[in-house]
Design a protein around this motif. Structure first.
Motif, PDB file in Angstrom:
ATOM      1  N   GLY A   1      -1.493  25.035  37.139  1.00 28.10           N
ATOM      2  CA  GLY A   1      -1.779  24.654  34.848  1.00 28.10           C
ATOM      3  C   GLY A   1      -0.555  23.858  34.501  1.00 28.10           C
ATOM      4  O   GLY A   1      -0.309  22.895  33.545  1.00 28.10           O
ATOM      5  N   ASP A   2       0.839  25.031  33.809  1.00 29.43           N
ATOM      6  CA  ASP A   2       1.212  24.077  33.328  1.00 29.43           C
ATOM      7  C   ASP A   2       2.521  23.390  33.952  1.00 29.43           C
ATOM      8  O   ASP A   2       3.370  22.697  32.747  1.00 29.43           O
ATOM      9  CB  ASP A   2       2.292  25.496  32.214  1.00 29.43           C
ATOM     10  CG  ASP A   2       1.608  26.081  31.224  1.00 29.43           C
ATOM     11  OD1 ASP A   2       0.837  25.202  30.156  1.00 29.43           O
ATOM     12  OD2 ASP A   2       1.010  27.310  31.057  1.00 29.43           O
ATOM     13  N   LEU A   3       2.402  23.590  34.936  1.00 31.59           N
ATOM     14  CA  LEU A   3       3.988  22.827  35.624  1.00 31.59           C
ATOM     15  C   LEU A   3       3.181  21.425  35.851  1.00 31.59           C
ATOM     16  O   LEU A   3       3.536  20.497  35.582  1.00 31.59           O
ATOM     17  CB  LEU A   3       3.749  23.262  37.306  1.00 31.59           C
ATOM     18  CG  LEU A   3       4.488  22.602  38.103  1.00 31.59           C
ATOM     19  CD1 LEU A   3       6.356  23.087  37.709  1.00 31.59           C
ATOM     20  CD2 LEU A   3       4.998  23.131  40.074  1.00 31.59           C
TER      21      LEU A   3
ATOM     22  N   SER B   1       6.002  34.344  31.830  1.00 29.26           N
ATOM     23  CA  SER B   1       5.775  32.918  31.561  1.00 29.26           C
ATOM     24  C   SER B   1       7.096  32.157  31.404  1.00 29.26           C
ATOM     25  O   SER B   1       8.127  32.269  30.954  1.00 29.26           O
ATOM     26  CB  SER B   1       5.027  32.484  31.104  1.00 29.26           C
ATOM     27  OG  SER B   1       3.035  33.176  31.219  1.00 29.26           O
ATOM     28  N   PHE B   2       6.550  30.868  31.536  1.00 31.70           N
ATOM     29  CA  PHE B   2       8.261  30.330  31.982  1.00 31.70           C
ATOM     30  C   PHE B   2       9.636  30.229  31.943  1.00 31.70           C
ATOM     31  O   PHE B   2      10.614  29.693  30.987  1.00 31.70           O
ATOM     32  CB  PHE B   2       8.023  28.937  30.132  1.00 31.70           C
ATOM     33  CG  PHE B   2       6.907  28.455  29.951  1.00 31.70           C
ATOM     34  CD1 PHE B   2       6.314  27.122  30.401  1.00 31.70           C
ATOM     35  CD2 PHE B   2       5.892  28.604  29.373  1.00 31.70           C
ATOM     36  CE1 PHE B   2       5.315  26.550  30.007  1.00 31.70           C
ATOM     37  CE2 PHE B   2       4.147  28.355  29.379  1.00 31.70           C
ATOM     38  CZ  PHE B   2       4.028  27.265  29.547  1.00 31.70           C
ATOM     39  N   VAL B   3       9.040  30.816  33.433  1.00 35.81           N
ATOM     40  CA  VAL B   3      10.901  31.064  33.269  1.00 35.81           C
ATOM     41  C   VAL B   3      11.837  29.478  33.982  1.00 35.81           C
ATOM     42  O   VAL B   3      11.536  28.894  34.053  1.00 35.81           O
ATOM     43  CB  VAL B   3      10.776  31.196  35.361  1.00 35.81           C
ATOM     44  CG1 VAL B   3      12.710  32.367  35.420  1.00 35.81           C
ATOM     45  CG2 VAL B   3      10.368  33.187  35.041  1.00 35.81           C
TER      46      VAL B   3
ATOM     47  N   ALA C   1       8.578  35.708  39.103  1.00 39.99           N
ATOM     48  CA  ALA C   1       8.794  34.565  37.824  1.00 39.99           C
ATOM     49  C   ALA C   1       7.309  33.786  37.906  1.00 39.99           C
ATOM     50  O   ALA C   1       6.931  32.707  39.529  1.00 39.99           O
ATOM     51  CB  ALA C   1      10.206  34.002  39.177  1.00 39.99           C
ATOM     52  N   LYS C   2       6.959  33.156  37.072  1.00 41.87           N
ATOM     53  CA  LYS C   2       6.516  32.211  36.843  1.00 41.87           C
ATOM     54  C   LYS C   2       6.894  30.594  37.773  1.00 41.87           C
ATOM     55  O   LYS C   2       8.197  30.467  36.470  1.00 41.87           O
ATOM     56  CB  LYS C   2       4.888  32.048  36.099  1.00 41.87           C
ATOM     57  CG  LYS C   2       4.871  33.109  36.111  1.00 41.87           C
ATOM     58  CD  LYS C   2       3.665  33.220  34.957  1.00 41.87           C
ATOM     59  CE  LYS C   2       2.195  32.473  35.003  1.00 41.87           C
ATOM     60  NZ  LYS C   2       1.961  32.579  33.420  1.00 41.87           N
ATOM     61  N   ILE C   3       6.791  29.584  38.308  1.00 42.19           N
ATOM     62  CA  ILE C   3       7.332  28.759  38.020  1.00 42.19           C
ATOM     63  C   ILE C   3       6.129  27.444  37.331  1.00 42.19           C
ATOM     64  O   ILE C   3       4.992  26.816  38.336  1.00 42.19           O
ATOM     65  CB  ILE C   3       7.700  28.153  39.080  1.00 42.19           C
ATOM     66  CG1 ILE C   3       8.037  29.338  40.304  1.00 42.19           C
ATOM     67  CG2 ILE C   3       8.621  26.971  39.340  1.00 42.19           C
ATOM     68  CD1 ILE C   3       9.679  29.799  39.812  1.00 42.19           C
ATOM     69  N   GLU C   4       6.790  27.457  36.053  1.00 47.06           N
ATOM     70  CA  GLU C   4       6.397  25.932  35.436  1.00 47.06           C
ATOM     71  C   GLU C   4       6.481  24.996  34.653  1.00 47.06           C
ATOM     72  O   GLU C   4       5.889  25.067  33.771  1.00 47.06           O
ATOM     73  CB  GLU C   4       4.716  27.277  34.906  1.00 47.06           C
ATOM     74  CG  GLU C   4       5.260  28.415  33.814  1.00 47.06           C
ATOM     75  CD  GLU C   4       4.227  29.012  33.199  1.00 47.06           C
ATOM     76  OE1 GLU C   4       2.886  28.469  33.351  1.00 47.06           O
ATOM     77  OE2 GLU C   4       3.951  30.138  32.618  1.00 47.06           O
ATOM     78  N   SER C   5       7.800  24.783  34.935  1.00 43.23           N
ATOM     79  CA  SER C   5       8.730  24.566  33.830  1.00 43.23           C
ATOM     80  C   SER C   5       9.645  23.283  34.607  1.00 43.23           C
ATOM     81  O   SER C   5       9.723  23.690  36.124  1.00 43.23           O
ATOM     82  CB  SER C   5       9.658  25.274  33.068  1.00 43.23           C
ATOM     83  OG  SER C   5       9.826  25.390  33.221  1.00 43.23           O
TER      84      SER C   5
HETATM   85 MG    MG Z   1       1.086  28.324  32.686  1.00 43.01          MG
END
Ligand code: MG
Ligand code: ADP
Ligand code: PEP
Ligand code: K
Length: 588
Positions: A361-363, A307-309, A335-339
Motif C-alpha cells: 500500500g504505502d510502498l 511501519s516505515f522502517v 519489519a514493514k518494507i514500505e519506503s
Molecule cells: Mg502502510
C-alpha cells in the motif's frame, strides 16, 4: 514393528562420517516411494521400538493444532476441543485435523493467511468464522481504533484459542509517523470531485469540521509544502495540486477525483519526485507508537509489525526494548518494507528482524507503481535466503471490499505471491471493513491450494540458492540436517516431516526448504506454537516432549494414530533440535 534409519550427530562434534551423505544419494532417486526401509549397508540401521503396545493406542482426549484452512464442508468439524492439556496430550485444532483427514497430508495448505481485524470482523463469532476459514494470524492496526477496542479483540482471539484449540497468533501493527489525514469527522468516506478546492489544515477542529476541509496529523505540513506541489492521497487514489498557502491552511485543487478514506496516507511530490526530507527526520517509532508497543507487550501479542522502517537500528533497538520488558521476550518483530529507505537497506533490516511484510500500500505510494512487483519479488527472495518469514500485503483482493467475487487480475496477483512461495498473504480492508471477509479468505485459501498443487505436480523445484545462515557450527549442522531431510522428503515422497523443536528454529529451517509434504512442528510452548503459525508449511502442535527422541516418537505416533491422523504404512521423516538426527520411519 517398523525399522528406522537414524543419522545422528550431536552438537560440538564434527559430523562422524561425510560418507553417509553421499551414500544416501544412491537411494534418493526421484520417483521411488514407499520402499520398505530395510537394509542400507552403510547407514546405521536399527529396529525402532516404535511398535506400539495396545496401551499406546488408547485414544487421547485432546488433540488440538492449527494451520487452519478448512472448506465449508469442514466448518462443522470445528467443534470445541478440550482445553486441558496435560503432558500426555497433543494440541491441534479440529479444523486442521479435519483438513488433514479430508484432503490428505500433501494437499494441506502451506501458505499462511493473515486477516486484519476491524469493525467487520471484531465479534467473537466473526473471529471464529475467520479461524474456521483458515486465519492463522489476526492483525490489529493501531492506526485505527482505540487501545480498549484492540484489547477486546485480543481477548476474544485468546478465548477462541483456549476454547477451541486454535493457535491464531496476534500481530500488532504500529501507526508509524508518516503523514496522514485525520478522521473525516466520523464519515466513512468523502468524495473529492475534479476541480474542487479543498483545504488541508494542521488546525485541530472540534466536533464540526468545515466542509471540504481535511485535517493533517503532521504539524510541519503547511511549512513543508510549496505552491505547485502535487499532493497524493493513498499513493494516487486521489490527487491534488497545492494552489495557495494561508498560515496553517493549504488550499489544494483536486486534479484526480476519488474517495477520501479516514486517516489515508498523504505524500507530496515536487518536480516528479517524492518530497521526503522531513519524513526522514520523523522517528520511525513515534511517542504514540511506543505507548502502543507497551500495550502490545502487556497484552502478550505474538508479533509487532513496525511501519516505515528505515534501517536495522530501529529494529535492534525495539528488540532490546522488548527483551528488557517482556516476561518471556518472545515477541517477534516484523519489519514493514514500505519506503524507499527500507528498500535501500533491505538486507540489513531483514537480517535484524524476525520477519518482514511487503507493505505494498504505502510502498506503491513511495516508488512508481510499476516497480512494486520487482520489489516484492526481491523482498520475498531475501527473506527466504535469510530464513525470515515474509508476508505479502495490501490490495490482494481489494474489490472484495465491495463485491463477493474477486477480479481475475486479483486472482493472478494472489497466485503470483503463492508461486513466489511467500510464507503468508494478508487481507486488509477486505477483512477489516469489507462486506465479504469470509469470502475473501476463502479465495485466498482456494487459490493458495491450487497453486501449491500445481507447483508439486509440475515438480517445479525452484533453483533458488539457499545460502548458509548458521552462525555457529552447531547451527550449520541443524541447517544441513534440515536441507537434507527436506530433500529426502521430496525424493522419497514421504507423507510428513516431523520436527521436535523448543525454540522453533529447526522448524523454520525446514519451512525454508519449502518441501512438498507438510511439516508437523511439535513444540512444548503455546507461544512458540502460535508464532510458527506464520510460517510456510508448518502445522504447529503443542506437545510436551523429552530429550529422548525414541520416546517422543512413540508418544507422538500413538497420539496421532489414536486420532486417525496417521496410519500404518505412512512414511515420515523426523528431525529434532535436541538430538541432531534424521530418522526415516514407516509407521507400523
Ligand atoms: Mg502502510
Ligand atoms: N480497528 C479498526 N477500526 C476501524 N476501522 C478499521 C480498523 N482497522 C482497519 N480499519 C479499516 O480498514 C481499512 C483497511 O485497513 P488497513 O489496510 O489496515 O489500514 P490503512 O488503510 O490505514 O492502511 C482502514 O482504512 C480502515 O478503514
Ligand atoms: C500494510 C500496509 O501498512 P498499513 O496498512 O498500516 O498502511 C501497507 O502500507 O501496505
Ligand atoms: K499501520
Amino acid at each position: 514393528m517398523s525399522q528406522s534409519l537414524q543419522l545422528s550427530t550431536s552438537c560440538g562434534r564434527s559430523l562422524p562420517n561425510h560418507r553417509s551423505h553421499s551414500d544416501l544419494k544412491q537411494f534418493l532417486l526421484p520417483g521411488r516411494r514407499r520402499f520398505p526401509v530395510t537394509a542400507f549397508p552403510n547407514l546405521a540401521i536399527r529396529a525402532s521400538s516404535s511398535s506400539s503396545s495396545s496401551s499406546d493406542l488408547e485414544p487421547s482426549p485432546v488433540l488440538v493444532s492449527h494451520n487452519g484452512g478448512a472448506g465449508g464442508a469442514l466448518a462443522a468439524a470445528a467443534v470445541p476441543a478440550a482445553t486441558v492439556s496435560d503432558s500426555s496430550s497433543i494440541e491441534v485444532d479440529a479444523v486442521t485435523e479435519a483438513e488433514l483427514k479430508e484432503n490428505g497430508f500433501r494437499s494441506t495448505r502451506k501458505t499462511k493467511l493473515v486477516c486484519t481485524i476491524g469493525p467487520a470482523t471484531c465479534g467473537f463469532e466473526q473471529l471464529e468464522a475467520l479461524a474456521v476459514g483458515g486465519m492463522n494470524v489476526a492483525r490489529i492496526n493501531m492506526c485505527h481504533g482505540t487501545r480498549e477496542w484492540h484489547r477486546r479483540v485480543i481477548e476474544r482471539v485468546r478465548r477462541l484459542n483456549e476454547d477451541k484449540g486454535y493457535a491464531v497468533a496476534i500481530m500488532m501493527d504500529t501507526e508509524g509517523s508518516e503523514i496522514h489525514m485525520g478522521d473525516l469527522g466520523g464519515a466513512s468516506s468523502v468524495k473529492a470531485e475534479d476541480g474542487e478546492v479543498w483545504t488541508f489544515s494542521v488546525r485541530a477542529f472540534d466536533s464540526t469540521q468545515p466542509e471540504r476541509t481535511i485535517n493533517v496529523n503532521y504539524d510541519g505540513f503547511a511549512e513543508d509544502v510549496k505552491v505547485g506541489d502535487e499532493l497524493l492521497v493513498d499513493g494516487g487514489m486521489v490527487r491534488f495540486e497545492v494552489i495557495e498557502k494561508i498560515g496553517p491552511d493549504v488550499k489544494c485543487l483536486c486534479t484526480d477525483p476519488g474517495l477520501l478514506l479516514p486517516r489515508a496516507n498523504l505524500t507530496f511530490w515536487r518536480d516528479g519526485s517524492l518530497v521526503r526530507e522531513r519524513n526522514a527526520m520523523l522517528p520511525t517509532i513515534s511517542p504514540k507508537d511506543w505507548l502502543d508497543i507497551d500495550f502490545g507487550i502487556a497484552e502478550g501479542v505474538d508479533f509487532i509489525a513496525i511501519s516505515f522502517v528505515k534501517s536495522a537500528e530501529v529494529i535492534n533497538h525495539l528488540k532490546s526494548y522488548i527483551a528488557a520488558r517482556s516476561r518471556d521476550s518472545d515477541i517477534a518483530v516484523i519489519a514493514k518494507i514500505e519506503s524507499i529507505d527500507s528498500l535501500k537497506n533491505l538486507e540489513e533490516i531483514i537480517q535484524a528482524s524476525d520477519g518482514a511484510m511487503v507493505a505494498r500500500g504505502d510502498l506503491g505510494a513511495q516508488i512508481p507503481l510499476e516497480q512494486v512487483p520487482a520489489a516484492q519479488q526481491k523482498i520475498v527472495q531475501v527473506c527466504r535466503q535469510l530464513n525470515k518469514p515474509v508476508i505479502v500485503a495490501s490490495q490482494l483482493l481489494e474489490s472484495m471490499i465491495e463485491y463477493p467475487t474477486p477480479t481475475r487480475a486479483e486472482v493472478a496477483d494472489v497466485s503470483e505471491a503463492v508461486r513466489q512461495r511467500a510464507d503468508a498473504l494478508m487481507l486488509s480492508g477486505e477483512s477489516a471493513m469489507g462486506q465479504y471477509p469470509e469470502k475473501a479468505l476463502a479465495v485466498l485459501r482456494s487459490v493458495s491450494l491450487r497453486i501449491e498443487k500445481w507447483w508439486r505436480d509440475e515438480k517445479r523445484h525452484e533453483p533458488m540458492e539457499l545460502p548458509e545462515v548458521g552462525s555457529s557450527f552447531s547451527d550449520s549442522i541443524s541447517e544441513e540436517i534440515c536441507n537434507s531431510a527436506a530433500k529426502m522428503a521430496n525424493n522419497l515422497e514421504v507423507d510428513a516431516l516431523f520436527v521436535y523443536t523448543k525454540t522453533g528454529h529447526m522448524a523454520s529451517l525446514l519451512s525454508r526448504c519449502r518441501p512438498d509434504c507438510p511439516i508437523f512442528a511439535f513444540t512444548s510452548t503455546t507461544s512458540v506454537r502460535r508464532r510458527l503459525n506464520l510460517q510456510w508449511g508448518l502445522i504447529p502442535f503443542r506437545l510436551s516432549f523429552s530429550d529422548d527422541m525414541e520416546s517422543n516418537l512413540n508418544k507422538t505416533l500413538s497420539l496421532l494414530k489414536a486420532r486417525n491422523l496417521i496410519k500404518s504404512g505412512d512414511l515420515v521423516i523426523a528431525v529434532s533440535d535436541m538430538l541432531q538426527s534424521i530418522q526415516v520411519m514407516n509407521i507400523p
